[in-house]
Design a protein around this motif. Structure first.
Motif, PDB file in Angstrom:
ATOM      1  N   VAL A 294       0.855  -1.191   0.000  1.00 32.30           N
ATOM      2  CA  VAL A 294       0.000   0.000   0.000  1.00 32.30           C
ATOM      3  C   VAL A 294       0.889   1.239   0.000  1.00 32.30           C
ATOM      4  N   PRO A 295       0.611   2.209  -0.898  1.00 30.60           N
ATOM      5  CA  PRO A 295       1.390   3.452  -0.894  1.00 30.60           C
ATOM      6  C   PRO A 295       1.198   4.210   0.424  1.00 30.60           C
ATOM      7  N   GLU A 296       2.187   5.032   0.731  1.00 31.75           N
ATOM      8  CA  GLU A 296       2.142   5.770   1.995  1.00 31.75           C
ATOM      9  C   GLU A 296       0.929   6.692   2.067  1.00 31.75           C
ATOM     10  N   ASN A 297       0.546   7.305   0.943  1.00 31.14           N
ATOM     11  CA  ASN A 297      -0.552   8.259   0.983  1.00 31.14           C
ATOM     12  C   ASN A 297      -1.922   7.597   1.067  1.00 31.14           C
ATOM     13  N   HIS A 298      -1.946   6.244   1.104  1.00 28.19           N
ATOM     14  CA  HIS A 298      -3.216   5.529   1.283  1.00 28.19           C
ATOM     15  C   HIS A 298      -3.129   4.568   2.483  1.00 28.19           C
ATOM     16  N   LEU A 299      -2.302   4.947   3.426  1.00 25.09           N
ATOM     17  CA  LEU A 299      -2.089   4.067   4.571  1.00 25.09           C
ATOM     18  C   LEU A 299      -3.090   4.343   5.702  1.00 25.09           C
ATOM     19  N   ASN A 300      -4.233   4.849   5.320  1.00 22.07           N
ATOM     20  CA  ASN A 300      -5.283   5.096   6.322  1.00 22.07           C
ATOM     21  C   ASN A 300      -6.123   3.826   6.510  1.00 22.07           C
ATOM     22  N   ILE A 301      -5.447   2.734   6.813  1.00 21.08           N
ATOM     23  CA  ILE A 301      -6.104   1.453   7.052  1.00 21.08           C
ATOM     24  C   ILE A 301      -5.717   0.981   8.449  1.00 21.08           C
ATOM     25  N   SER A 302      -6.390  -0.033   8.952  1.00 21.50           N
ATOM     26  CA  SER A 302      -6.133  -0.482  10.323  1.00 21.50           C
ATOM     27  C   SER A 302      -6.268  -1.993  10.407  1.00 21.50           C
ATOM     28  N   LEU A 303      -5.619  -2.554  11.396  1.00 19.40           N
ATOM     29  CA  LEU A 303      -5.724  -3.997  11.634  1.00 19.40           C
ATOM     30  C   LEU A 303      -7.167  -4.366  11.962  1.00 19.40           C
ATOM     31  N   GLY A 304      -7.590  -5.523  11.436  1.00 19.34           N
ATOM     32  CA  GLY A 304      -8.955  -5.976  11.657  1.00 19.34           C
ATOM     33  C   GLY A 304      -9.949  -5.446  10.657  1.00 19.34           C
ATOM     34  N   GLN A 305      -9.516  -4.538   9.785  1.00 18.37           N
ATOM     35  CA  GLN A 305     -10.426  -3.970   8.789  1.00 18.37           C
ATOM     36  C   GLN A 305     -10.757  -5.003   7.724  1.00 18.37           C
ATOM     37  N   LYS A 344       5.679   7.442  -3.239  1.00 15.55           N
ATOM     38  CA  LYS A 344       6.255   6.243  -3.846  1.00 15.55           C
ATOM     39  C   LYS A 344       6.636   5.188  -2.794  1.00 15.55           C
ATOM     40  N   GLN A 345       6.633   5.551  -1.541  1.00 15.71           N
ATOM     41  CA  GLN A 345       6.913   4.569  -0.507  1.00 15.71           C
ATOM     42  C   GLN A 345       5.724   3.628  -0.345  1.00 15.71           C
ATOM     43  N   VAL A 346       6.008   2.356  -0.152  1.00 19.74           N
ATOM     44  CA  VAL A 346       4.938   1.377   0.022  1.00 19.74           C
ATOM     45  C   VAL A 346       5.201   0.572   1.287  1.00 19.74           C
TER      46      VAL A 346
END
Length: 374
Positions: A294-305, A344-346
């Motif tokens: 996942v790119p850094e700018n879309h890292l708005n995710i969480s465990l258990g999702q 560009k960071q993933v």
């Protein structure tokens, strides 16, 4: 002609509208990855020659099922020898714990009593009756000596006058010598009885009694704690050796640790396998996941999702749950100062599949949708 121009204008308007709509439409965000499974590589810690191969590639196997069996070589003989040694050590420990037998203790007690009586006899010395008897024997011997001397003197006088014989003279001479010896013996016996027991004999008897008493007390007390502890340690070591060999024999059977599928198996009876080397590979079909980035700018995710997952092989969605999000970026560029470069960071994520385990397979390409699909 005008109708043709009008048709072209309508087509241009339609294509323009579609182009504008496609540019304005928002495509849901997704990341791609591959389905992975938990590989179980089985082997043996002892190694050896393959005796039996009891499974094939693609077989579904159950927990505890024997898949490959190795030849025991000399392990069974080693186990028999180790058990014999353990039993020998255990017998010695049992003997030490039980102590000496009752008969042995009684024998030691009897010896103490015997030496005690002997010491008392030596300390007390001869009895008065024994001394009186010795004096009486001496008087009798003295009388016999006097009689023998008188007979010898008389026969000598007769012999010197020529009336006696040499044979008679020799006979009375023998009787005289015998009487003298007997009198001397009786005199010595009386002297010993009157003098009493020698100090050296009493000391020797005391030492023998002390030694016997110590032996008797030792037998009553049993064996020393240190000896018992040493024997117990020997039993523990022998038992551990037996357990180690039994564990090595257990390693001759390669068993499935869980319900799984044989993924790779290329063995034949007679093959030699080294110790600690993988012999076959199993896959746990009940645990599949998607590895994605996942790119850094879309890292708005969480465990258990929960996230939908799609694959090319099936026209349906599968459900997955985020069970891992890496804390370190991968494929990081050298310059991360600008927002464009930081995007560009993933970060690696792991999305565990909640359904479709009977359809999906390891290695399939999969898309993880970070936003709901329309």
């Amino acid at each position: 002609m005008w109708s043709r121009i009008g048709l072209i204008a309508v087509l241009i308007l339609i294509f323009g509208s579609l182009l504008a709509f496609s540019q304005l439409r928002h495509e849901p965000l997704k990341v791609s990855g591959y389905i992975e499974a938990e590989d179980i590589r089985l082997g043996s810690r002892v190694g050896g020659r393959i005796a039996e191969v009891l499974a094939d590639e693609g077989d579904r196997v159950q927990k505890g099922q024997v898949l490959v069996r190795l030849e025991p070589f000399d392990l069974k003989e080693q186990l028999a020898a180790a058990k014999a040694e353990r039993d020998d050590k255990q017998a010695l420990l049992d003997k030490l714990n039980a102590g000496y037998r009752t008969e042995e203790v009684a024998q030691a007690k009897a010896k103490v009593d015997q030496l005690t009586s002997r010491l008392e006899k030596l300390v007390n010395g001869p009895r008065k009756q024994e001394i009186d008897a010795a004096r009486a024997e001496l008087r009798m011997a003295s009388s016999q000596l006097e009689l023998a001397q008188a007979n010898f003197k008389r026969e000598k006088e007769v012999f010197e006058k020529g009336a006696g014989t040499q044979e008679r003279m020799d006979s009375v001479a023998d009787l005289l010598r015998e009487a003298e010896s007997n009198s001397e013996v009786k005199q010595n016996n009386l002297s010993l009885l009157v003098e009493g027991t020698r100090k050296e004999e009493i000391a020797e008897a005391r030492a023998a009694l002390a030694e016997a008493t110590e032996q008797y007390e030792l037998m009553k007390s049993g064996y020393r704690k240190e000896e018992v502890a040493q024997a117990a340690a020997a039993v523990a070591a022998a038992t551990a050796n037996v357990a180690a060999i039994e564990k090595r024999i257990e390693e001759l059977d390669i068993v499935a640790p869980s319900d799984s599928i044989v993924e790779a198996l290329e063995l034949e009876p007679g093959d030699l396998m080294p110790a600690n080397a993988p012999m076959l590979t199993l896959i746990d079909p009940n645990k599949l996941w998607v590895r994605a980035y996942v790119p850094e700018n879309h890292l708005n995710i969480s465990l258990g999702q929960k996230l939908p997952i799609t694959v090319d092989s099936y026209d349906q969605e599968f459900q997955g749950e985020i069970t891992f999000i890496a804390r370190n970026a991968e494929f990081t560029p050298n310059n991360v100062q600008t927002p464009e470069e930081r995007s560009k960071q993933v970060y690696r994520i792991k999305v565990t599949l909640l359904d479709g385990l009977d359809k999906l397979r390891s290695g399939m390409a999969a898309d993880v949708w970070l936003e709901p699909r329309k």
